[in-house]
Design an enzyme around this catalytic site. Structure first.
Site, mmCIF file in Angstrom:
data_model
loop_
_atom_site.group_PDB
_atom_site.id
_atom_site.type_symbol
_atom_site.label_atom_id
_atom_site.label_comp_id
_atom_site.label_asym_id
_atom_site.label_seq_id
_atom_site.Cartn_x
_atom_site.Cartn_y
_atom_site.Cartn_z
ATOM 1 N N CYS A 1 0.793 -1.046 0.114
ATOM 2 C CA CYS A 1 -0.160 0.271 0.555
ATOM 3 C C CYS A 1 1.573 1.671 -0.250
ATOM 4 C CB CYS A 1 -0.925 -0.142 1.194
ATOM 5 S SG CYS A 1 -0.063 -0.262 2.652
ATOM 6 N N HIS B 1 -2.852 5.115 6.663
ATOM 7 C CA HIS B 1 -1.561 5.253 6.353
ATOM 8 C C HIS B 1 -1.366 6.819 6.341
ATOM 9 C CE1 HIS B 1 0.290 0.803 6.451
ATOM 10 N NE2 HIS B 1 -0.384 1.306 5.455
#
Ligand SMILES: NC(=O)c1ccc[n+]([C@@H]2O[C@H](COP(=O)([O-])OP(=O)(O)OC[C@H]3O[C@@H](n4cnc5c(N)ncnc54)[C@H](O)[C@@H]3O)[C@@H](O)[C@H]2O)c1
Length: 346
Positions: free
Chosen positions: A145, A225
Site C-alpha cells: 500500500c 497511513h
C-alpha cells in the site's frame, strides 16, 4: 462479452485484501470470479458463500474441516486452480511465495501481494508506472500500500519533469481494524529501527530511477497511513504546476482541509457516505490546500487507505499478465469505471 470470453480469476486467501479483490473482480465486465480459497472455518469463510462465491479449501484437510463446520464447500484449491486463467494470491506474508511452484506447474498467471519479495516474481507492479513491462508475463507482485502510493505520486511528478529527489516520512497504521483486538499499539509511537525504511527501496523495485528515501513510524490507530513528503524539484515551479502534475494521475484525488476533510477519519466517512464497499478509498488522497512550494522545493501530505489502494492495481495486473488490455490507460479506465474511482471524491 460472453462468459466464455471473460478472464477467469481465482482468489487464494479471503482476508483484508482477498475479500476486496474478489468483490472488485466481480465488478469487472471482462472478468469472472471462479472461486475463493482459504483455511478458516468461521464467519470469514461463511461470508464467501453468503456473497455468492464458490468456496474452496486450501487443502483436502481444510475443505474437510470446512464441511465439518457446516460450510458449503465446492472443492480444494487444486480444483479451483483447474478452472482459472489467473490466480491472485492474497494469503499472509511469506505463504504466497510457497504457492508459486503450484501456480507455475499449472501454467497459470499469478499475482502476489506486497508482503512477498520482488524476487518471488521478478517483477513489481504499479499500473501508472510500469504496466507495459508486465504485459504477457507469467507473474507480478502488486507492491504494498505505501509503495503503491509513493510510486503513483512520484511518477506524476516525474512525468511533469519536476522530480529530482524525494524524501518521505510515513506514519503507519498499527494494524487492520478487524484484528485490532489481537495486535496493535496504544499510547506510544514505534519508530522503524532502520533508516531508510523498506518502502523507498521497494519503490525502486518498480522504478529504479527514483531517488527516494523513506523513514517510518508506527502510530496507534487503524484507519490508514499518513505520508509527509519533501521534494527537491528539478527547477522552481508554481503550486498550480505541481497540482496539475498530480491531476495527470487518475488515482490521486486532491482534497482540501477547507472542505472539512481535516483528518483520516473524515475522508473514510466520506467514502462511507459515497457508498463505497468497505468504505474503500482507492485513490491517494492528497491535501491540495496544505501543499506548499518554496522555490524549487515542494512539501505535501497525503492519506493512504492501506486496505484499498492496491485493489485497482491488482485488477490492472490481471489484465497486463493476461494481455487483455494492451495499453495501461485502457485497463486503468476500465478498472476506474467499474470501481467508481474518480479524482474529485465528492
Ligand atoms: N492489510 C493490508 O493493509 C495490506 C495492504 C497491502 C498489501 N497487503 C498484502 O496483502 C497480502 C495479504 O494480506 P492481508 O492483510 O489481506 O492478510 P489477512 O491476514 O487479512 O488475510 C489472509 C487470508 O489468507 C488466509 N490464509 C492463511 N493461510 C492460507 C493458506 N495457506 N491458503 C489459503 N488461505 C490462507 C487467512 O485465513 C486470511 O483469510 C500480504 O502479502 C500483505 O502484505 C496487505
Amino acid at each position: 462479452m460472453t462468459e466464455a470470453q471473460k478472464t477467469r480469476v481465482a482468489v487464494n486467501g479471503y482476508g483484508v485484501i482477498g475479500k476486496r479483490v474478489a468483490a472488485a473482480v466481480v465488478q469487472q465486465p471482462d472478468m469472472s470470479l471462479v472461486g475463493v480459497s482459504d483455511v478458516v472455518t468461521d464467519w470469514r469463510a461463511r461470508m464467501v458463500t453468503r456473497n455468492g462465491f464458490p468456496l474452496f479449501g486450501a487443502t483436502a484437510e481444510h475443505a474437510g474441516a470446512m464441511r465439518t463446520a457446516g460450510l458449503d464447500v465446492t472443492g480444494t484449491l487444486d480444483e479451483l486452480l483447474g478452472q482459472a486463467d489467473a490466480v491472485v494470491d492474497c494469503t499472509p506474508k511469506r505463504i504466497a511465495a510457497k504457492n508459486v511452484e503450484v501456480y507455475r506447474r499449472r501454467g497459470l498467471k499469478f499475482i502476489l501481494q506486497g508482503g512477498e519479495k520482488h524476487s518471488a516474481t521478478g517483477h513489481s507492479f504499479v499500473a501508472e508506472s510500469n504496466y507495459s513491462s508486465a504485459l504477457d508475463r507469467e507473474a507480478t507482485r502488486v507492491v504494498s500500500c505505501n509503495t503503491t502510493s509513493i510510486v503513483r505520486t512520484l511518477t506524476a511528478l516525474k512525468r511533469a519533469g519536476l522530480l529530482q529527489r524525494a524524501r518521505g516520512t510515513l506514519l503507519r497504521r498499527a494494524t487492520d481494524p478487524w484484528e485490532s483486538h489481537e495486535s496493535g499499539i496504544m499510547n506510544t509511537l514505534v519508530p522503524e529501527p532502520e533508516i531508510p525504511s523498506h518502502q523507498g527501496p521497494d519503490a525502486q523495485s518498480v522504478d529504479p530511477d527514483l531517488d527516494v528515501v523513506t523513514m517510518a513510524v508506527k502510530v496507534p490507530e487503524t484507519l490508514a497511513h499518513l505520508h509527509y513528503w519533501s521534494i527537491q524539484m528539478t527547477r522552481a515551479a508554481s503550486k498550480d504546476e505541481v497540482l496539475n502534475a498530480f491531476r495527470t494521475s487518475s488515482r490521486i484525488a486532491l482534497i482540501n482541509t477547507g472542505d472539512g476533510l481535516v483528518a483520516l477519519n473524515t475522508v473514510k466517512e466520506l467514502m462511507a457516505d459515497r457508498g463505497r464497499p468497505h468504505d474503500n478509498l482507492y485513490e491517494v488522497a492528497l491535501w491540495a490546500d496544505m501543499l506548499r512550494v518554496q522555490g524549487d522545493e515542494l512539501f505535501y501530505a497525503y492519506m493512504v487507505d492501506n486496505q484499498a489502494i492496491v485493489i485497482p492495481e491488482t485488477i490492472d495486473a490481471i489484465r497486463a499478465l493476461t494481455g487483455t488490455a494492451r495499453a495501461a490507460h485502457e485497463s486503468i479506465v476500465r478498472t476506474n469505471t467499474a470501481l467508481g474511482i474518480d479524482t474529485s471524491l465528492m
